[in-house]
Enzyme design. Sequence first.
Site, PDB file in Angstrom:
ATOM      1  N   ARG A 232      -2.796  -2.198  -8.953  1.00  0.00           N
ATOM      2  CA  ARG A 232      -3.471  -1.038  -9.536  1.00  0.00           C
ATOM      3  C   ARG A 232      -2.582   0.198  -9.530  1.00  0.00           C
ATOM      4  O   ARG A 232      -3.066   1.321  -9.526  1.00  0.00           O
ATOM      5  CB  ARG A 232      -4.776  -0.776  -8.769  1.00  0.00           C
ATOM      6  CG  ARG A 232      -5.754  -1.946  -8.838  1.00  0.00           C
ATOM      7  CD  ARG A 232      -7.088  -1.602  -8.182  1.00  0.00           C
ATOM      8  NE  ARG A 232      -8.037  -2.675  -8.393  1.00  0.00           N
ATOM      9  CZ  ARG A 232      -8.627  -3.366  -7.406  1.00  0.00           C
ATOM     10  NH1 ARG A 232      -8.353  -3.077  -6.145  1.00  0.00           N
ATOM     11  NH2 ARG A 232      -9.476  -4.335  -7.685  1.00  0.00           N
TER      12      ARG A 232
ATOM     13  N   LYS B 171      -8.475   8.626   0.312  1.00  0.00           N
ATOM     14  CA  LYS B 171      -8.560   7.211   0.665  1.00  0.00           C
ATOM     15  C   LYS B 171      -7.198   6.563   0.434  1.00  0.00           C
ATOM     16  O   LYS B 171      -6.627   6.746  -0.633  1.00  0.00           O
ATOM     17  CB  LYS B 171      -9.632   6.523  -0.196  1.00  0.00           C
ATOM     18  CG  LYS B 171      -9.840   5.050   0.101  1.00  0.00           C
ATOM     19  CD  LYS B 171     -10.887   4.443  -0.825  1.00  0.00           C
ATOM     20  CE  LYS B 171     -11.084   2.961  -0.520  1.00  0.00           C
ATOM     21  NZ  LYS B 171     -12.078   2.332  -1.419  1.00  0.00           N
TER      22      LYS B 171
ATOM     23  N   LYS C 239      -6.883   8.863  -4.188  1.00  0.00           N
ATOM     24  CA  LYS C 239      -6.975   7.456  -3.774  1.00  0.00           C
ATOM     25  C   LYS C 239      -5.635   6.794  -4.068  1.00  0.00           C
ATOM     26  O   LYS C 239      -5.189   6.736  -5.210  1.00  0.00           O
ATOM     27  CB  LYS C 239      -8.103   6.747  -4.521  1.00  0.00           C
ATOM     28  CG  LYS C 239      -8.266   5.287  -4.114  1.00  0.00           C
ATOM     29  CD  LYS C 239      -9.407   4.626  -4.866  1.00  0.00           C
ATOM     30  CE  LYS C 239      -9.551   3.164  -4.486  1.00  0.00           C
ATOM     31  NZ  LYS C 239     -10.651   2.501  -5.224  1.00  0.00           N
TER      32      LYS C 239
END
Length: 327
Positions: A218, A249, A197
Amino acid sequence: MSFPQHRPRRLRTKPAMRRMTAEYRLDPAELVLPAFIREGLSEPNPITSMPGVLQHTTDTLKRAAAEAVELGVGGIMLFGIPAERDAAGSAGTDPDGVLNKAIADVRAEVGDDLVIMSDVCLDEFTDHGHCGVLDANGVVDNDTTLEIYGRMAVEQARAGAHVLGPSGMMDGQVAVIRQALDEAGFQDVSVIAYAAKYASAFYGPFREAVDSQLKGDRRTYQMDAANRREALLEVELDLEEGADMVMVKPAMSYLDILADVAAMSPVPVAAYQISGEYAMIEAAAANGWIDRRRAIEESVLGIKRAGANIILTYWAAELAAWLKESK
């Protein structure tokens, strides 16, 4: 030999010929519908940056799940938006919290006719919007977060989820969740690891969808877009920790990663066509710049062609209806 002995156009002459010789086909069973439920709503709330996508009430979420079953969609991935948040994301571990209640409601509505997946992450539940709890320096504390993930996973399994999706990119999250599930007697509940991700600009509309409280970014836990080999390391670690499925993702900007993962993974591979991918196509179509249906179909087929066995897309129900019509 080449032209005129070889004329590849012969296999493109008619729609029937193109259908017969197509190398890849989509099926509704491969599609998963991400869905949002917001605590306290009396009416569904449209998400402005994602036209056609809603923050659901309990009733509209159950109807969406029932429709997905009717259309042959493979699964639904649930995200919850609580009325109140705190630093520890306590609503995520509350058995009566919005997400756990939604899981139970959907399971009661559709039983085992639809694979019910749920998001194991704290970002929707924390007042700072990060995927884990923060330490005294404001940095996400990996190991403290893992303990909470374990409790979240057990509550979601108890509520009736078939598959749990830890999406926080904490090191060791799959192992901790697998152990917590097994110790609580939920050996049959699967884990789909958000293995690769990436920190992406294309998550923007999702922030509106979950009313994100994020401050900062993040990048200390989601992957760097510059890295390719690292994705395989992340997948290998999650497989060692017991992942039943793995996910890449986003999808659109990471089709090379998806192809790499599909080539080495012994378990099913998923890809998430995220909010920004959805929003761009919808915006371009609304302006008359592209053919909406053809763009949707082409974008999802590209994800399948790159190697995904499972595709999370906000068009899952609509696409399934088109596929049903074309049979």
